[in-house]
Structures are given as C-alpha cells and as structure tokens.
Write a protein that holds these residues in place. Structure first.
Motif, PDB file in Angstrom:
ATOM      1  N   SER A  99      -4.580   0.593   3.898  1.00 53.73           N
ATOM      2  CA  SER A  99      -3.546   0.927   2.897  1.00 53.73           C
ATOM      3  C   SER A  99      -2.942  -0.367   2.078  1.00 53.73           C
ATOM      4  O   SER A  99      -2.518  -0.099   0.909  1.00 53.73           O
ATOM      5  N   VAL A 116      -3.685   3.825   7.285  1.00 50.90           N
ATOM      6  CA  VAL A 116      -3.632   5.288   7.537  1.00 50.90           C
ATOM      7  C   VAL A 116      -4.833   5.828   7.952  1.00 50.90           C
ATOM      8  O   VAL A 116      -5.818   5.632   7.580  1.00 50.90           O
ATOM      9  N   GLN A 143       4.218   5.946  -2.515  1.00 52.82           N
ATOM     10  CA  GLN A 143       4.377   7.147  -1.624  1.00 52.82           C
ATOM     11  C   GLN A 143       5.935   7.542  -1.421  1.00 52.82           C
ATOM     12  O   GLN A 143       6.825   6.741  -1.547  1.00 52.82           O
ATOM     13  N   ASP A 181      -6.816   9.783   8.064  1.00 54.38           N
ATOM     14  CA  ASP A 181      -6.953  10.796   7.182  1.00 54.38           C
ATOM     15  C   ASP A 181      -7.945  11.672   7.454  1.00 54.38           C
ATOM     16  O   ASP A 181      -8.780  10.978   8.560  1.00 54.38           O
ATOM     17  N   LYS A 241      -7.345  -4.044   0.646  1.00 61.65           N
ATOM     18  CA  LYS A 241      -6.722  -2.913   0.456  1.00 61.65           C
ATOM     19  C   LYS A 241      -7.860  -1.783  -0.062  1.00 61.65           C
ATOM     20  O   LYS A 241      -8.714  -2.155  -0.895  1.00 61.65           O
ATOM     21  N   LYS A 271      -8.209   4.119   6.868  1.00 62.24           N
ATOM     22  CA  LYS A 271      -8.190   3.396   5.631  1.00 62.24           C
ATOM     23  C   LYS A 271      -7.001   2.203   5.541  1.00 62.24           C
ATOM     24  O   LYS A 271      -5.937   2.399   6.142  1.00 62.24           O
ATOM     25  N   GLY A 313       0.640  -1.293   0.004  1.00 62.53           N
ATOM     26  CA  GLY A 313       0.090   0.125   0.026  1.00 62.53           C
ATOM     27  C   GLY A 313       0.976   1.294  -0.101  1.00 62.53           C
ATOM     28  O   GLY A 313       0.233   2.418  -0.213  1.00 62.53           O
ATOM     29  N   MET A 314       2.075   1.162   0.240  1.00 60.52           N
ATOM     30  CA  MET A 314       3.109   2.316   0.158  1.00 60.52           C
ATOM     31  C   MET A 314       3.814   2.403  -1.022  1.00 60.52           C
ATOM     32  O   MET A 314       4.742   3.379  -1.171  1.00 60.52           O
TER      33      MET A 314
END
Length: 225
Positions: free
Chosen positions: A153, A141, A54, A143, A168, A151, A50-51
């Motif tokens: 991620s 994460v 980023q 937000d 995910k 969420k 999920g990263m």
C-alpha cells in the motif's frame, strides 16, 4: 479500566491493549496541548505511505514522553505519536494521540474481569529502554477472500524497500516459495521486520508478468525515513 500496584488501585481513561501492546490515548486537554508544545520534535509530520486518503490514515509528529508513572512504577523515554490530521478517524476532537509502544509486555499481568481490574507486576523487560522505532519502509494491506491477497500500500522514499525495487501497488504472490494462500499478513510483516534476513518475494505489478525480487532486510529509523 483500573489497574493495581501494591494494593493501590488506579484508573486509566482510554486504555487500549492488543497482545503485548499497550497504548494510552491522549484527550485534547490542557495537558495534551502542553505535550504538543514541549515534546513534539521539529520536522515535517509523518503520514504512513499509501494511507493518505483512507479514513484511518494517521498524520502525526513523533516524540518522547520524559516519564510516565503507573501507580508506583515509573517508565522513562516513552514513544508518543501526536496526531495532526484534520480529517478521518484520528481527527476527532476528543483525540490527540497515543503514548507508549509495548508497555504491557514489561509487566506480568493478571486480569480480574468481574471487577474490571488489571494487576501489574514488573518483569524482566521493565527496566529495559524502549527500542528505537525502525522500518523496512513498506506497508502492506490484505484483501480478498479470506484476506489472502497482499498488496503493497505504500513505499517510503529512500527506504530499503524502495532500494529493493518494491513499488506501491505490487501484489505479493509468494514469499520464499510459499504461496500467498498459505500466508498471513502477520507472517509477511514479521519477515519484513527481521534485520538481516534474506527473502525471495514473487510479485505481480499491473499487467506485467510475475517477477521475483531478492530482498535483504535492512531496518532504518522511522524518524529518518
């Protein structure tokens, strides 16, 4: 940062602390390159699911440092993360990885801010081996306003999180009847890391109606997941 052991003062470059967590940064020196060669285990590099896209994504190879001396104190079999990323924050030319997870909690610490000095005294945790690194297989994460939107991620393949049916992109609406607005990210991370604990997680997935997922936490080795 300096630290003191039995009246002898030492200097550490690249020391990062957060609560009881202490990590040493590796620079791209000859020593760091040797560490890559000697300590890096075989296998594929790891990227937190999920990263991947980023800026702070980490692509690393995990290993262990045989020993580390902090003044007169010797620590053994220390977890290390050797960074292999080619873009983003951790791809900087001056950074090669991190050493240690939970080093600081092995000491009673006293801080002298005026002299930028940290005094280390071993406590009851000092002689214990570093615990194996384990995961439920899911990253979260936060937000939104006050960071109350949680969420999923990423979910690791063949992990307990995947087996539980989490995916995910899922949004966590509540945990054990407690709404997301009353939770913190730390609360969720703690709940999803307690081996054997059972939870009911209410999620939304895309445009689908809310659903409840019963989860029994099983932790597996990060190296194997």
């Amino acid at each position: 940062m300096r630290f003191m052991s039995k009246g002898i003062c030492f200097f550490i470059a690249g020391l990062f602390m957060r609560g009881s967590f202490m990590t040493l940064a590796l620079t791209r020196s000859r020593w760091a390159r040797d560490l890559y060669t000697i300590q890096a285990p075989p296998g594929n590099p790891n990227t937190i699911p999920g990263m991947e896209s980023q800026f702070f994504a980490q692509t690393s190879v995990r290993g262990k440092l045989g020993s580390l001396a902090l003044g007169t104190f010797l620590l053994s079999e220390i977890p290390v993360n050797l960074q292999l990323g080619t873009k983003g924050f951790y791809a900087r030319a001056s950074f090669s990885g991190t050493i240690g997870e939970g080093i600081l909690k092995r000491f009673t610490t006293t801080y002298d801010y005026s002299r930028r000095l940290m005094v280390l005294e071993p406590n009851g945790e000092f002689a214990k081996p570093f615990p194996p690194r384990k995961t439920f297989g899911m990253t979260l994460v936060s937000d939104g306003p006050l960071f109350k939107s949680f969420k999923v991620s990423g979910v690791r393949k063949n992990s307990p999180a995947e087996a539980a049916g989490l995916q995910k992109g899922d949004l966590i609406e509540s945990l054990d009847g407690k709404p997301a607005t009353a939770l913190r990210l730390a609360d969720l991370r703690k709940a999803f890391s307690e081996e054997g604990s059972e939870h009911v997680v209410e999620i939304t997935r895309g445009s689908e109606p809310k659903r409840s997922v019963a989860v029994t936490i099983t932790m597996v080795s990060i190296e194997d997941s």
